[in-house]
Design a protein around this motif. Structure first.
Motif, short mmCIF file in Angstrom:
data_model
loop_
_atom_site.label_atom_id
_atom_site.label_comp_id
_atom_site.label_asym_id
_atom_site.label_seq_id
_atom_site.Cartn_x
_atom_site.Cartn_y
_atom_site.Cartn_z
N ALA A 68 0.80 -1.22 0.00
CA ALA A 68 0.00 0.00 0.00
C ALA A 68 0.84 1.27 0.00
CB ALA A 68 -0.94 0.00 1.21
N GLY A 69 2.06 1.20 0.51
CA GLY A 69 2.90 2.38 0.57
C GLY A 69 3.76 2.59 -0.65
N SER A 70 3.71 1.66 -1.60
CA SER A 70 4.57 1.76 -2.77
C SER A 70 4.06 2.84 -3.72
CB SER A 70 4.65 0.42 -3.50
OG SER A 70 3.42 0.12 -4.13
N LEU A 71 4.96 3.35 -4.52
CA LEU A 71 4.62 4.40 -5.48
C LEU A 71 3.56 3.92 -6.46
CD1 LEU A 71 5.24 7.23 -6.55
CD2 LEU A 71 7.12 6.24 -7.86
N ARG A 74 0.09 3.59 -4.78
CA ARG A 74 -0.52 4.89 -4.53
C ARG A 74 -1.06 5.50 -5.82
NH1 ARG A 74 1.37 7.65 0.21
NH2 ARG A 74 0.07 9.38 -0.54
N LEU A 75 -0.29 5.39 -6.90
CA LEU A 75 -0.71 5.97 -8.16
C LEU A 75 -1.91 5.23 -8.74
CD1 LEU A 75 -0.34 8.04 -10.38
CD2 LEU A 75 1.47 6.61 -11.36
N ALA A 77 -4.12 3.38 -7.11
CA ALA A 77 -5.28 3.62 -6.25
C ALA A 77 -5.90 4.98 -6.56
CB ALA A 77 -4.89 3.52 -4.79
N ALA A 78 -5.05 5.97 -6.81
CA ALA A 78 -5.54 7.30 -7.17
C ALA A 78 -6.27 7.27 -8.51
CB ALA A 78 -4.37 8.29 -7.23
N ALA A 98 -8.69 11.11 -2.24
CA ALA A 98 -7.75 10.00 -2.42
C ALA A 98 -6.98 10.15 -3.73
CB ALA A 98 -8.49 8.67 -2.39
N GLY A 102 -2.94 10.89 -4.02
CA GLY A 102 -2.10 9.95 -4.76
C GLY A 102 -1.33 10.64 -5.87
N TYR A 103 -1.98 11.55 -6.57
CA TYR A 103 -1.31 12.26 -7.65
C TYR A 103 -0.25 13.22 -7.11
CZ TYR A 103 -5.09 10.48 -10.61
OH TYR A 103 -5.97 9.68 -11.27
N PHE A 105 1.44 12.75 -4.42
CA PHE A 105 2.53 11.87 -4.01
C PHE A 105 3.38 11.48 -5.22
CE2 PHE A 105 4.23 7.62 -2.98
CZ PHE A 105 4.85 7.88 -1.76
#
Length: 240
Positions: A68-71, A74-75, A77-78, A98, A102-103, A105
């Protein structure tokens, strides 16, 4: 020389992904547990949902299976949150926040800066309807595409920017951007994205323009074969 089966599966899945053969691409990765394979499978299933507006559960499950913390997690999921909002497919109350988080990040990471900026722009453009803010993010993404030599990112940004350019009164430049976007996608062999670009360019051409008819015919063929939901709908509207 022995062939690494995992590498072969990943390599083949990537190629099928580009061609829009999402079902076969995902099937090749069934049972693969490496982070690379899981990330690729999640991207494949997300893109299938994006173009077919079907299979959201499979896409969501594949994304949830990532770190869940990976780049990439995150992308993706966004992007999933954004797409739920865009197509109004069971959107969740926190989807906008969300997607934006994500974007943001992704845009802060050098590896995905341009893509994060691009997707952030699309969120502002298509969901918030904030054209001025969207264009600023698109401009940043386009600059990143030039600096990194990422012609796929350039193609995606040009498609979104073109409508603003046309809306601002420079029709010739907007059409040039749409054509370049189409050519770059074609060179990469990205069949679903090519069909989408053909539809978008056709929609900006006069009804009696022979190029429009050719674009519609070509886009319809791929949309029917790959079951590209919104491309099909767009073609039907042009033909009405």
């Amino acid at each position: 020389m022995m062939i690494n089966d995992t590498y072969t599966s990943l390599d083949t899945a990537r190629r099928l992904h580009v061609l829009g053969d999402w079902d076969q691409a995902a099937a090749l990765l069934a049972g693969e547990e490496s982070s690379e394979a899981l990330e690729l499978k999640a991207e494949i299933l997300y893109e299938r949902f994006l173009f077919r507006v079907d299979g959201i559960e499979a896409a969501a499950d594949a994304i949830a299976a990532l770190d869940a913390g990976s780049l990439q997690a995150r992308l993706l999921a966004a992007r999933l949150a954004y797409t739920r909002l865009l197509f109004q497919v069971d959107p969740l109350p926190g989807d906008y926040d969300a997607a934006e988080a994500g974007y943001r990040f992704a845009a802060a990471d050098p590896k995905t800066h341009g893509w994060g900026e691009f997707h952030w722009g699309a969120l502002l453009d298509n969901i918030s309807e904030d054209s001025a803010a969207a264009k600023a993010h698109y401009a940043e993404a386009l600059q990143a595409s030039y600096q990194e030599g990422d012609v796929i990112l350039e193609a995606m940004v040009l498609r979104h920017l073109a409508w603003h350019v046309i809306g601002d009164g420079d029709r010739d430049e907007g059409l040039r951007m749409l054509r370049r976007s189409l050519h770059l996608r074609s060179a990469a062999g990205m069949r679903p994205q090519v069909a989408a670009a053909q539809l978008l360019l056709a929609s900006e051409l006069p009804v009696d323009d022979p190029e429009r008819a050719t674009l519609v015919e070509a886009a319809r063929s791929v949309a029917d074969e790959l079951r590209l939901s919104w491309v099909r709908t767009g073609i039907e509207k042009l033909a009405a």
